[in-house]
Design a protein around this motif. Structure first.
Motif, short mmCIF file in Angstrom:
data_model
loop_
_atom_site.label_atom_id
_atom_site.label_comp_id
_atom_site.label_asym_id
_atom_site.label_seq_id
_atom_site.Cartn_x
_atom_site.Cartn_y
_atom_site.Cartn_z
N TYR A 65 15.12 60.57 -18.72
CA TYR A 65 13.71 60.21 -18.71
C TYR A 65 13.54 58.68 -18.56
O TYR A 65 12.73 58.20 -17.77
CB TYR A 65 13.02 60.70 -19.98
CG TYR A 65 11.57 60.34 -20.04
CD1 TYR A 65 10.62 61.07 -19.33
CD2 TYR A 65 11.14 59.26 -20.81
CE1 TYR A 65 9.28 60.72 -19.38
CE2 TYR A 65 9.81 58.91 -20.86
CZ TYR A 65 8.87 59.64 -20.14
OH TYR A 65 7.56 59.29 -20.18
N GLU A 66 14.34 57.94 -19.28
CA GLU A 66 14.25 56.48 -19.23
C GLU A 66 14.68 55.93 -17.87
O GLU A 66 14.17 54.91 -17.41
CB GLU A 66 15.11 55.86 -20.33
CG GLU A 66 14.55 56.09 -21.72
CD GLU A 66 15.51 55.73 -22.84
OE1 GLU A 66 16.63 55.26 -22.55
OE2 GLU A 66 15.13 55.90 -24.01
N ARG A 82 14.08 57.19 -14.96
CA ARG A 82 13.09 57.41 -13.92
C ARG A 82 12.30 56.15 -13.58
O ARG A 82 12.03 55.89 -12.42
CB ARG A 82 12.13 58.53 -14.32
CG ARG A 82 12.81 59.86 -14.37
CD ARG A 82 11.92 61.01 -14.62
NE ARG A 82 10.69 60.70 -15.33
CZ ARG A 82 9.81 61.59 -15.71
NH1 ARG A 82 10.01 62.84 -15.45
NH2 ARG A 82 8.71 61.24 -16.34
N SER A 83 11.95 55.36 -14.57
CA SER A 83 11.16 54.16 -14.31
C SER A 83 11.99 53.04 -13.69
O SER A 83 11.45 52.12 -13.09
CB SER A 83 10.49 53.67 -15.59
OG SER A 83 11.47 53.28 -16.52
N SER A 105 11.64 53.52 -5.45
CA SER A 105 10.83 54.61 -4.92
C SER A 105 11.64 55.34 -3.86
O SER A 105 12.54 54.76 -3.24
CB SER A 105 9.54 54.08 -4.31
OG SER A 105 9.82 53.40 -3.09
#
Length: 75
Positions: free
Chosen positions: A33-34, A36-37, A41
């Motif tokens: 989850y961490e 992803r940022s 893109s």
């Protein structure tokens, strides 16, 4: 596929991979989850890679690239 050659890549960041390998699944989910940022893109990465690329929520990446056409030599 005649003369078209495709390069495929599939991978995962080493930190989440190590967590899975050690059976630490909750920590793996948090790490994925961490990540992803922090990823580029899809569009930006695809331009650098020269083909489609997919960043998955589970921390994996898959990419395809069409390689230059190479004429086959006759037998």
């Amino acid at each position: 596929m005649e003369n078209i050659r495709i390069e495929a890549f599939f991978g995962m960041d080493s930190r989440p991979y190590e967590l899975i390998r050690e059976g630490r699944l909750e920590e793996y989910r948090q790490a994925a989850y961490e990540l992803r940022s922090a990823w580029h893109s899809t569009r930006e990465a695809g331009q650098k890679w020269n083909g489609p690329i997919s960043f998955r929520d589970d921390g994996t990446v898959m990419a395809l690239s069409i390689l230059p056409i190479r004429k086959r030599r006759p037998f």
